[in-house]
Design a protein around this motif. Structure first.
Motif, PDB file in Angstrom:
ATOM      1  N   UNK A 109     -34.421  20.551  11.842  1.00 15.03           N
ATOM      2  CA  UNK A 109     -33.178  20.572  12.618  1.00 15.03           C
ATOM      3  C   UNK A 109     -31.942  20.217  11.789  1.00 15.03           C
ATOM      4  N   UNK A 110     -32.160  19.732  10.553  1.00 12.38           N
ATOM      5  CA  UNK A 110     -31.033  19.348   9.700  1.00 12.38           C
ATOM      6  C   UNK A 110     -30.801  20.314   8.540  1.00 12.38           C
ATOM      7  N   UNK A 111     -31.676  21.300   8.414  1.00  6.40           N
ATOM      8  CA  UNK A 111     -31.606  22.203   7.260  1.00  6.40           C
ATOM      9  C   UNK A 111     -30.306  23.004   7.223  1.00  6.40           C
ATOM     10  N   UNK A 112     -29.886  23.563   8.341  1.00  4.49           N
ATOM     11  CA  UNK A 112     -28.709  24.430   8.345  1.00  4.49           C
ATOM     12  C   UNK A 112     -27.460  23.687   7.874  1.00  4.49           C
ATOM     13  N   UNK A 113     -27.206  22.522   8.446  1.00  2.00           N
ATOM     14  CA  UNK A 113     -26.027  21.757   8.047  1.00  2.00           C
ATOM     15  C   UNK A 113     -26.194  21.204   6.643  1.00  2.00           C
ATOM     16  N   UNK A 114     -27.376  20.697   6.338  1.00  2.00           N
ATOM     17  CA  UNK A 114     -27.616  20.129   5.019  1.00  2.00           C
ATOM     18  C   UNK A 114     -27.447  21.152   3.916  1.00  2.00           C
ATOM     19  N   UNK A 115     -27.970  22.352   4.136  1.00  4.00           N
ATOM     20  CA  UNK A 115     -27.844  23.422   3.147  1.00  4.00           C
ATOM     21  C   UNK A 115     -26.384  23.830   2.965  1.00  4.00           C
ATOM     22  N   UNK A 200     -26.743  12.215   6.460  1.00  5.34           N
ATOM     23  CA  UNK A 200     -28.140  12.345   6.889  1.00  5.34           C
ATOM     24  C   UNK A 200     -28.641  13.768   6.687  1.00  5.34           C
ATOM     25  N   UNK A 201     -27.805  14.752   6.997  1.00  6.67           N
ATOM     26  CA  UNK A 201     -28.228  16.147   6.888  1.00  6.67           C
ATOM     27  C   UNK A 201     -28.417  16.571   5.435  1.00  6.67           C
ATOM     28  N   UNK A 202     -27.464  16.246   4.584  1.00  7.44           N
ATOM     29  CA  UNK A 202     -27.577  16.673   3.186  1.00  7.44           C
ATOM     30  C   UNK A 202     -28.690  15.907   2.484  1.00  7.44           C
ATOM     31  N   UNK A 203     -28.902  14.648   2.865  1.00 10.80           N
ATOM     32  CA  UNK A 203     -29.995  13.864   2.278  1.00 10.80           C
ATOM     33  C   UNK A 203     -31.341  14.457   2.660  1.00 10.80           C
ATOM     34  N   UNK A 204     -31.473  14.887   3.899  1.00 14.17           N
ATOM     35  CA  UNK A 204     -32.727  15.514   4.352  1.00 14.17           C
ATOM     36  C   UNK A 204     -32.959  16.818   3.600  1.00 14.17           C
ATOM     37  N   UNK A 208     -36.247  18.114   0.457  1.00 16.38           N
ATOM     38  CA  UNK A 208     -37.123  19.282   0.333  1.00 16.38           C
ATOM     39  C   UNK A 208     -36.669  20.287  -0.702  1.00 16.38           C
ATOM     40  N   UNK A 209     -35.642  19.941  -1.456  1.00 20.63           N
ATOM     41  CA  UNK A 209     -35.059  20.889  -2.412  1.00 20.63           C
ATOM     42  C   UNK A 209     -35.818  20.897  -3.732  1.00 20.63           C
TER      43      UNK A 209
END
Length: 210
Positions: A109-115, A200-204, A208-209
């Motif tokens: 659920x955080x991938x889109x914003x984090x990416x 929180x989003x970019x850290x998540x 996985x990067x």
């Protein structure tokens, strides 16, 4: 934005920063005291402690120097490096740099914003893309001393962003305020402009990067 990107390449005061060549084999024997928190091979099993495996040698050496000199305060490491000389710190850095990091997974659920933040930043708030300095796959720039981020624990990354944020207006480094990002203050300035949910989003995403 261009000034922000250029400034990031001096993150940590690493331009012109030199150190003794490390010996990974010697460094392995010096890391017994580190294994409890960071794992025997630098892959910490506890999310609050950073993974050191695969991190750039130059960056690791600088962090060890900063901790020893109290330019970066980490309570759990108080006094641990006092008796070590520059060569021993370089050897420890070389050992961890020679290990392979174990990559985790991002929360779906955080991938889109984090990416989006990692690859493009947030122009509206003056936050540049992390990829500009830390590379698209999170490998950083070992020669330039820019840290690798890919695979790092999300909890640890978010905590460091909060500490950089606190360091923006702090008068001295502390366990809660990180100020060793160089005179350009780039990471402090960037973190200051980030919201908690963005951290929180970019850290998540970073977790996985690879």
């Amino acid at each position: 934005m261009k000034k922000l990107i250029v400034g990031l390449f001096v993150l940590g005061g690493l331009v012109g920063f030199t150190h003794a060549a490390g010996n990974a084999e010697n460094g392995k024997g010096l890391t017994a005291m580190c294994a409890g928190c960071h794992g025997a091979d630098g892959n910490s099993a506890v999310a609050s402690f950073p993974k050191l495996a695969g991190q750039g040698e130059r960056y690791l050496y600088k962090q060890l120097q900063d901790v020893k000199a109290d330019r970066r305060i980490i309570v759990a490491m108080t006094g641990m490096l006092t008796a070590l000389n520059d060569q021993q710190l370089a050897d420890i850095a070389a050992y961890y740099a020679s290990q392979a990091i174990q990559v985790g997974q991002a929360k779906a659920e955080l991938v889109e914003l984090g990416e989006a933040l990692y690859k493009a930043g947030n122009a509206a708030t003056g936050v540049p893309a992390c990829a500009g300095c830390h590379s698209p796959n999170g490998q950083g720039n070992s020669v330039g001393g820019i840290p690798a981020l890919g695979g790092q624990h999300a909890d640890y990354t978010a905590t460091q962003l909060k500490k950089f944020q606190a360091g923006y207006s702090a008068e001295a480094p502390s366990n809660d305020a990180r100020m060793n990002g160089g005179d350009a203050r780039m990471m402090r300035s960037i973190a200051f402009n980030m919201k908690d949910f963005e951290m929180a989003a970019v850290a998540s995403y970073i977790q996985g990067l690879h």
